[in-house]
Design a protein around this motif. Structure first.
Motif, PDB file in Angstrom:
ATOM      1  N   ASP A  12       0.849  -1.177   0.000  1.00  0.00           N
ATOM      2  CA  ASP A  12       0.000   0.000   0.000  1.00  0.00           C
ATOM      3  C   ASP A  12       0.897   1.242   0.000  1.00  0.00           C
ATOM      4  N   PRO A  13       0.658   2.181  -0.878  1.00  0.00           N
ATOM      5  CA  PRO A  13       1.513   3.388  -0.931  1.00  0.00           C
ATOM      6  C   PRO A  13       1.476   4.218   0.350  1.00  0.00           C
ATOM      7  N   ARG A  14       0.421   4.062   1.113  1.00  0.00           N
ATOM      8  CA  ARG A  14       0.333   4.807   2.368  1.00  0.00           C
ATOM      9  C   ARG A  14       1.306   4.277   3.412  1.00  0.00           C
ATOM     10  N   PHE A  15       1.805   3.058   3.206  1.00  0.00           N
ATOM     11  CA  PHE A  15       2.755   2.468   4.149  1.00  0.00           C
ATOM     12  C   PHE A  15       4.032   3.305   4.240  1.00  0.00           C
ATOM     13  N   GLU A  16       4.567   3.742   3.113  1.00  0.00           N
ATOM     14  CA  GLU A  16       5.772   4.574   3.113  1.00  0.00           C
ATOM     15  C   GLU A  16       5.524   5.894   3.820  1.00  0.00           C
ATOM     16  N   GLN A  17       4.345   6.459   3.637  1.00  0.00           N
ATOM     17  CA  GLN A  17       3.996   7.712   4.309  1.00  0.00           C
ATOM     18  C   GLN A  17       3.945   7.488   5.826  1.00  0.00           C
ATOM     19  N   LEU A  18       3.331   6.382   6.245  1.00  0.00           N
ATOM     20  CA  LEU A  18       3.249   6.055   7.656  1.00  0.00           C
ATOM     21  C   LEU A  18       4.633   5.825   8.247  1.00  0.00           C
ATOM     22  N   LEU A  19       5.467   5.121   7.513  1.00  0.00           N
ATOM     23  CA  LEU A  19       6.828   4.862   7.962  1.00  0.00           C
ATOM     24  C   LEU A  19       7.623   6.157   8.092  1.00  0.00           C
ATOM     25  N   SER A  20       7.422   7.056   7.169  1.00  0.00           N
ATOM     26  CA  SER A  20       8.094   8.359   7.214  1.00  0.00           C
ATOM     27  C   SER A  20       7.666   9.152   8.453  1.00  0.00           C
ATOM     28  N   GLU A  21       6.381   9.148   8.746  1.00  0.00           N
ATOM     29  CA  GLU A  21       5.877   9.842   9.930  1.00  0.00           C
ATOM     30  C   GLU A  21       6.450   9.228  11.210  1.00  0.00           C
ATOM     31  N   LYS A  22       6.525   7.911  11.246  1.00  0.00           N
ATOM     32  CA  LYS A  22       7.078   7.222  12.413  1.00  0.00           C
ATOM     33  C   LYS A  22       8.538   7.603  12.611  1.00  0.00           C
ATOM     34  N   ARG A  23       9.292   7.676  11.533  1.00  0.00           N
ATOM     35  CA  ARG A  23      10.705   8.084  11.634  1.00  0.00           C
ATOM     36  C   ARG A  23      10.833   9.501  12.178  1.00  0.00           C
ATOM     37  N   LYS A  24       9.944  10.393  11.762  1.00  0.00           N
ATOM     38  CA  LYS A  24       9.970  11.768  12.274  1.00  0.00           C
ATOM     39  C   LYS A  24       9.702  11.788  13.777  1.00  0.00           C
ATOM     40  N   ILE A  25       8.713  11.019  14.198  1.00  0.00           N
ATOM     41  CA  ILE A  25       8.377  10.966  15.619  1.00  0.00           C
ATOM     42  C   ILE A  25       9.537  10.395  16.415  1.00  0.00           C
ATOM     43  N   ASN A  26      10.119   9.309  15.934  1.00  0.00           N
ATOM     44  CA  ASN A  26      11.238   8.688  16.641  1.00  0.00           C
ATOM     45  C   ASN A  26      12.435   9.634  16.739  1.00  0.00           C
ATOM     46  N   SER A  27      12.690  10.391  15.689  1.00  0.00           N
ATOM     47  CA  SER A  27      13.834  11.309  15.745  1.00  0.00           C
ATOM     48  C   SER A  27      13.592  12.441  16.733  1.00  0.00           C
ATOM     49  N   SER A  28      12.327  12.799  16.942  1.00  0.00           N
ATOM     50  CA  SER A  28      12.038  13.888  17.877  1.00  0.00           C
ATOM     51  C   SER A  28      12.136  13.442  19.332  1.00  0.00           C
ATOM     52  N   ILE A  29      12.020  12.146  19.593  1.00  0.00           N
ATOM     53  CA  ILE A  29      12.103  11.673  20.973  1.00  0.00           C
ATOM     54  C   ILE A  29      13.364  10.860  21.221  1.00  0.00           C
ATOM     55  N   THR A  30      14.332  10.998  20.354  1.00  0.00           N
ATOM     56  CA  THR A  30      15.547  10.228  20.543  1.00  0.00           C
ATOM     57  C   THR A  30      16.252  10.656  21.814  1.00  0.00           C
ATOM     58  N   VAL A  31      17.011   9.757  22.326  1.00  0.00           N
ATOM     59  CA  VAL A  31      17.788  10.039  23.521  1.00  0.00           C
ATOM     60  C   VAL A  31      18.923  10.973  23.104  1.00  0.00           C
ATOM     61  N   ASN A  32      19.084  12.052  23.837  1.00  0.00           N
ATOM     62  CA  ASN A  32      20.128  13.017  23.495  1.00  0.00           C
ATOM     63  C   ASN A  32      20.907  13.379  24.752  1.00  0.00           C
ATOM     64  N   GLU A  33      21.691  14.400  24.654  1.00  0.00           N
ATOM     65  CA  GLU A  33      22.556  14.806  25.760  1.00  0.00           C
ATOM     66  C   GLU A  33      21.839  15.660  26.804  1.00  0.00           C
ATOM     67  N   ARG A  34      20.557  15.833  26.661  1.00  0.00           N
ATOM     68  CA  ARG A  34      19.809  16.681  27.583  1.00  0.00           C
ATOM     69  C   ARG A  34      19.313  15.900  28.791  1.00  0.00           C
ATOM     70  N   TYR A  35      19.063  16.619  29.856  1.00  0.00           N
ATOM     71  CA  TYR A  35      18.545  16.010  31.084  1.00  0.00           C
ATOM     72  C   TYR A  35      17.036  15.824  30.966  1.00  0.00           C
ATOM     73  N   LYS A  36      16.561  14.752  31.577  1.00  0.00           N
ATOM     74  CA  LYS A  36      15.133  14.468  31.608  1.00  0.00           C
ATOM     75  C   LYS A  36      14.760  14.081  33.036  1.00  0.00           C
TER      76      LYS A  36
END
Length: 129
Positions: free
Chosen positions: A35-59
């Motif tokens: 389904d062509p929407r699968f790539e769109q969904l995967l792209s959105e998931k990658r964006k979300i994951n990159s925004s919550i990645t573990v970084n050097e900041r305190y939590k």
């Protein structure tokens, strides 16, 4: 007589091996319809994951436990603190609710003191990459 028996046995073995080799052969062609929407969904998931990645900041970790309670805690936190990022992190088999993204430890500790009033088990973390 013995040579004849050995010859028959070898002939049977070689015939069996020959037929087994070719009887399980398969055609190596397959077609996947995606389904062509699968790539769109995967792209959105990658964006979300990159925004919550573990970084050097305190939590600040405000909860550790099961999935249902962590979702409830996250929802409750977001209602009370709309200007602070919060997410659920899963480390098998535990769900954790992490809040904030603080550049300095001092900034994080100030917020921790405020959050400890409502979440007494909260503590400061600096996740590793």
């Amino acid at each position: 007589m013995r040579i004849l028996t050995i010859t028959k046995t070898l002939l049977n073995i070689s015939t069996t091996v020959f037929f087994l080799t070719f009887s399980f052969a398969q055609e190596g062609k397959s077609k996947i319809n995606q389904d062509p929407r699968f790539e769109q969904l995967l792209s959105e998931k990658r964006k979300i994951n990159s925004s919550i990645t573990v970084n050097e900041r305190y939590k600040i970790q405000i909860f550790t436990g099961d999935a249902a309670t962590s979702k409830k805690t996250l929802t409750e936190f977001r209602k009370s603190y709309k200007n602070i990022d919060a997410t659920i992190v899963f480390h098998t088999p535990i769900y954790k609710v992490w809040v904030g993204s603080f550049k300095t430890r001092i900034e994080a500790e100030k917020k921790l003191q405020d959050l400890k009033k409502k979440y007494p088990n909260a503590f400061l973390i600096k996740p590793n990459k």
